[in-house]
Scaffold this active site. Structure first.
Site, PDB file in Angstrom:
ATOM      1  N   ASN A  90     103.838  74.789  -7.111  1.00  0.00           N
ATOM      2  CA  ASN A  90     104.998  74.563  -8.058  1.00  0.00           C
ATOM      3  C   ASN A  90     105.650  76.226  -8.215  1.00  0.00           C
ATOM      4  O   ASN A  90     107.301  76.326  -8.703  1.00  0.00           O
ATOM      5  CB  ASN A  90     104.104  74.970  -9.411  1.00  0.00           C
ATOM      6  CG  ASN A  90     104.009  73.496  -9.449  1.00  0.00           C
ATOM      7  OD1 ASN A  90     104.660  72.536 -10.085  1.00  0.00           O
ATOM      8  ND2 ASN A  90     102.244  72.724  -9.823  1.00  0.00           N
ATOM      9  N   ILE A 125      90.990  82.637 -15.539  1.00  0.00           N
ATOM     10  CA  ILE A 125      91.299  82.266 -17.449  1.00  0.00           C
ATOM     11  C   ILE A 125      90.892  83.342 -17.735  1.00  0.00           C
ATOM     12  O   ILE A 125      90.826  84.874 -17.234  1.00  0.00           O
ATOM     13  CB  ILE A 125      89.222  82.208 -17.620  1.00  0.00           C
ATOM     14  CG1 ILE A 125      89.560  80.781 -17.113  1.00  0.00           C
ATOM     15  CG2 ILE A 125      89.946  82.299 -18.804  1.00  0.00           C
ATOM     16  CD1 ILE A 125      87.983  80.408 -17.554  1.00  0.00           C
ATOM     17  N   HIS A 160      99.465  71.758 -15.601  1.00  0.00           N
ATOM     18  CA  HIS A 160      98.204  71.387 -15.703  1.00  0.00           C
ATOM     19  C   HIS A 160      98.179  69.746 -15.093  1.00  0.00           C
ATOM     20  O   HIS A 160      98.994  69.326 -16.007  1.00  0.00           O
ATOM     21  CB  HIS A 160      97.808  71.532 -17.190  1.00  0.00           C
ATOM     22  CG  HIS A 160      95.824  70.541 -16.656  1.00  0.00           C
ATOM     23  ND1 HIS A 160      94.585  71.644 -16.128  1.00  0.00           N
ATOM     24  CD2 HIS A 160      94.732  69.741 -17.651  1.00  0.00           C
ATOM     25  CE1 HIS A 160      94.117  71.215 -16.508  1.00  0.00           C
ATOM     26  NE2 HIS A 160      94.473  69.510 -17.138  1.00  0.00           N
ATOM     27  N   GLU A 211     104.969  66.929 -11.011  1.00  0.00           N
ATOM     28  CA  GLU A 211     104.661  68.341 -11.242  1.00  0.00           C
ATOM     29  C   GLU A 211     106.102  69.815 -10.910  1.00  0.00           C
ATOM     30  O   GLU A 211     106.924  70.100 -12.110  1.00  0.00           O
ATOM     31  CB  GLU A 211     103.972  69.738 -10.788  1.00  0.00           C
ATOM     32  CG  GLU A 211     102.323  68.643 -11.235  1.00  0.00           C
ATOM     33  CD  GLU A 211     100.996  69.903 -11.130  1.00  0.00           C
ATOM     34  OE1 GLU A 211     101.261  70.834 -10.817  1.00  0.00           O
ATOM     35  OE2 GLU A 211     100.091  68.337 -10.594  1.00  0.00           O
TER      36      GLU A 211
END
Ligand code: GRF
Length: 201
Positions: free
Chosen positions: A14, A92, A109, A174
């Site tokens: 990506n 995270i 996502h 994506e």
């Protein structure tokens, strides 16, 4: 032109799609920095070869999530970053970081959120028996995979799909969706307001 950092932990396909799109004339954002929390992330090589500054911030070097996030924030600020794109970044982020960058922090996502959050996303989709899946670009908020949605693309789920086959089909989308969503944000066509994505007419 908005100054963008891409955060990765691995392959970085990506990230490559974002770099390719941003190199086109007229694109409203420039990828100026790629940061990885993993020293061996493959995507770092591609970014360096493309002439983009890279930096490794190994999370293990920090005692807490907050300390890591402050170091990350310092690097982003020093580079004058205006928008941050998470692209396969497997950490995270703290509530503090998400709030600090709110409205300027995107994630991709590989499912149609709010379905199938977290990991093993394609296994979850196949297990649920959905006939379509897809990908989502959203603003990042403190809650994982829960931020206001900017853009989504669907793909069909075929009977013979394995998680790997479905992942590859979704990944192809994506690579188109993320640059499109970044363009929208950089151009001011979408913004985060009162916890919602607001689109310009
Ligand atoms: C992508 O499927 C992305 O949606 C998810 O992690 C994967 C990263 O792949 N968050 P890559 O590193 O961009 O190739």
């Amino acid at each position: 032109m908005k100054r963008v950092a891409v955060l990765i932990s691995g392959r970085g396909s990506n990230m490559r799609a974002l770099i390719a799109a941003a190199s086109a004339p007229g694109f409203p954002a420039k990828i100026v920095l790629v940061i990885s929390n993993v020293v061996s992330a493959e995507g770092l090589h591609f970014a360096a070869e493309a002439g983009i500054a890279t930096q490794v911030i190994p999370h293990k070097a920090y005692r807490s999530r907050e300390e890591f996030d402050h170091a990350l924030n310092g690097v982003l600020e020093a580079a004058g970053i205006e928008i941050v794109c998470l692209a396969g970044f497997m950490r995270i982020l703290s509530d503090w970081f998400a709030k600090r960058w709110q409205g300027r922090l995107l994630n991709i996502h590989p499912s149609l959120l709010p379905l199938f959050k977290g990991v093993h996303v394609h296994e979850q989709a196949l297990q649920a028996g959905v006939r379509v899946s897809g990908c989502t670009v959203h603003f990042v908020v403190p809650e994982l995979d829960a931020g206001p949605i900017i853009a989504q693309t669907t793909v069909p789920v075929e009977m013979e799909d394995t998680p790997e086959i479905l992942a590859a089909r979704v990944l192809g989308e994506e690579h188109k969706l993320y640059p499109a969503a970044l363009k929208m944000l950089a151009e001011g066509k979408v913004r985060l307001e009162n916890g919602r994505a607001v689109f310009a007419r």
